[in-house]
Write an enzyme that holds these catalytic residues in place. Structure first.
Site, PDB file in Angstrom:
ATOM      1  CD  GLU A 191      -2.871  -1.112   2.341  1.00 36.99           C
ATOM      2  OE1 GLU A 191      -2.351  -1.721   3.302  1.00 36.99           O
ATOM      3  OE2 GLU A 191      -4.016  -0.626   2.381  1.00 36.99           O
TER       4      GLU A 191
ATOM      5  CB  CYS B 258       2.963   7.734   3.029  1.00 38.40           C
ATOM      6  SG  CYS B 258       3.221   6.628   4.422  1.00 38.40           S
TER       7      CYS B 258
ATOM      8  CB  CYS C 172       4.575  -4.530  10.044  1.00 41.78           C
ATOM      9  SG  CYS C 172       5.828  -3.778  11.116  1.00 41.78           S
TER      10      CYS C 172
ATOM     11  CB  CYS D 248       3.004  -1.155  17.315  1.00 40.61           C
ATOM     12  SG  CYS D 248       4.785  -0.977  17.024  1.00 40.61           S
TER      13      CYS D 248
ATOM     14  CB  CYS E 253       0.156  -0.243  14.345  1.00 42.84           C
ATOM     15  SG  CYS E 253       0.464  -0.118  12.573  1.00 42.84           S
TER      16      CYS E 253
ATOM     17  CD  GLU F  28      11.408  -0.338  11.734  1.00 43.51           C
ATOM     18  OE1 GLU F  28      10.439   0.204  12.303  1.00 43.51           O
ATOM     19  OE2 GLU F  28      12.443   0.289  11.423  1.00 43.51           O
TER      20      GLU F  28
ATOM     21  CG  ASN G  94      -5.146   7.967  12.236  1.00 46.98           C
ATOM     22  OD1 ASN G  94      -5.822   8.998  12.250  1.00 46.98           O
ATOM     23  ND2 ASN G  94      -3.860   7.970  11.957  1.00 46.98           N
TER      24      ASN G  94
ATOM     25  CB  CYS H 177      -0.384   7.292  11.090  1.00 41.90           C
ATOM     26  SG  CYS H 177       0.395   8.763  10.479  1.00 41.90           S
TER      27      CYS H 177
END
Ligand code: SAH
Length: 345
Positions: A76, A89, A96, A100, A103, A150, A284, A327
């Site tokens: 993405e 971005c 990932c 976290c 996220c 990352e 978000n 984000c």
């Protein structure tokens, strides 16, 4: 490759410019090459490997591209139009590996690290869509490695991609226009410091104490705050005059946004005397993440406390929340938060 194929080396430059400057996506389109050469090239190489599966457009103009690699994995990229320039971005990994807790990308796990080609292609696709294939980019382009993954676990392909994109005969987006964000892979922070022509650095903090950071960002158990800020201190020596690096701090309602935590954060940064600023990112939200965004007044109060203790702090405006482009929202969602919004292609 051209030499290997017994061709003059200017062909190499010609094809590099066709791909990286004109942003052509196939040899067929390179009509300035002899037809038989195009056929030979097609047999041994591919210009483009990513395919766009869907494009989502936010009410604020942000665009999210959901793409697929040749082996079927999601990638993405987000195009963010801004007043003075545009920001792209991009992702460094499909999924990932870091876990976290706030996220959405973490929910995918790591699918695989992207290649340098796949990183560069994301930029081509976004620019071609915004400006037409090969069209000039009048507003200038900033890049942020803040998509899925990352970046410091994709260090080599990332650095290679940055070198390719910096070439004046190609995209000519120099590292000074690029910011790489890390969750805190300490050895790579130190390594980046010694890279000539390096990009800018941002570090995701999310908490002012190890106790809380361990919970929110498990990577903290491997490299706790003291080690992380120690590495930042080393990195600081590579800053140019006037340059700062950035800490990102996601604001989670009732979790990391109290006045006490603002003071703790300011004290932590002041104790290490770092030439840094803090970007406060309102959380978000996305199902099934167990957090709510901090109310705007609390974010503002947090910012004021940081400033009152001499730490420069800014509140980031969320972009593309309604299309899962903000984000921490990149998780290959095939829907938008607002079903009424046009879903293209
Ligand atoms: N893995 C790298 C690159 C991703 S950058 C890193 O962690 O820095 C994405 C940024 O968005 C990070 O600062 C991250 O902390 C933040 N983020 C993640 N989830 C978020 C969410 N749900 N709301 C707001 N920010 C989030």
């Amino acid at each position: 490759m051209m030499e290997e194929m017994g061709l003059p080396s200017y062909r190499g430059r010609q094809i590099f410019a066709a791909v990286q400057h004109r942003r052509l996506r196939s040899f067929e389109e390179m009509t300035d090459l002899p037809k038989d050469l195009r056929a030979r090239l097609n047999e041994r190489a591919q210009v483009a490997t990513l395919t766009v599966e869907s494009r989502y457009i936010s009410e604020d103009g942000t665009r999210r591209y959901l793409m697929k690699t040749h082996d079927g994995l999601p990638v993405e990229t987000v195009f963010i139009p801004e007043e003075r320039r545009d920001t792209i971005c991009f992702s460094s990994q499909s999924g990932c590996p870091l876990q976290c807790s706030f996220c959405l990308t973490a929910k995918l796990g790591l699918l695989r690290t992207l290649t340098a080609g796949e990183i560069v292609e994301q930029i081509h696709i976004a620019l071609n869509d915004a400006y037409g294939e090969g069209g000039p980019t009048p507003r200038g382009t900033n890049l942020v490695a803040m998509g899925a993954g990352e970046p410091f676990l994709a260090f080599e392909p990332l650095m290679k991609a940055l070198r390719i994109m910096a070439d004046p005969a190609g995209l000519y987006i120099v590292p000074n226009r690029v910011t790489v964000s890390t969750a805190g892979i300490v050895p790579r922070i130190k390594e980046l410091a010694s890279v000539p022509d390096r990009p800018h650095l941002a570090i995701s903090l999310a908490a002012p104490t190890d106790e809380l950071r361990n919970e929110l960002m498990p990577i903290n158990k491997r490299w706790p705050l003291e080690e992380l800020l120690g590495a930042c201190k080393e990195f600081e020596r590579s800053l140019k005059p006037g340059e700062r690096f950035t800490f990102e701090y996601v604001m989670l309602d009732g979790v990391n946004d109290s006045e006490e935590q603002a003071r703790q954060l300011a004290n932590l940064l002041n104790r290490h005397d770092l030439r840094a600023k803090v970007n406060l990112i309102p959380h978000n939200p996305a199902d099934p993440l167990p957090y709510r965004p901090s109310p705007p007044e609390r974010v503002e109060r947090f910012r004021q406390i940081l400033e009152s203790k001499g730490v420069h702090a800014f509140v980031r405006r969320p972009r593309g929340r309604d299309i899962y482009a903000a984000c921490g929202q990149l998780a290959a969602r095939r829907t938008t938060n607002m079903p009424a919004l046009a879903q293209l292609r």
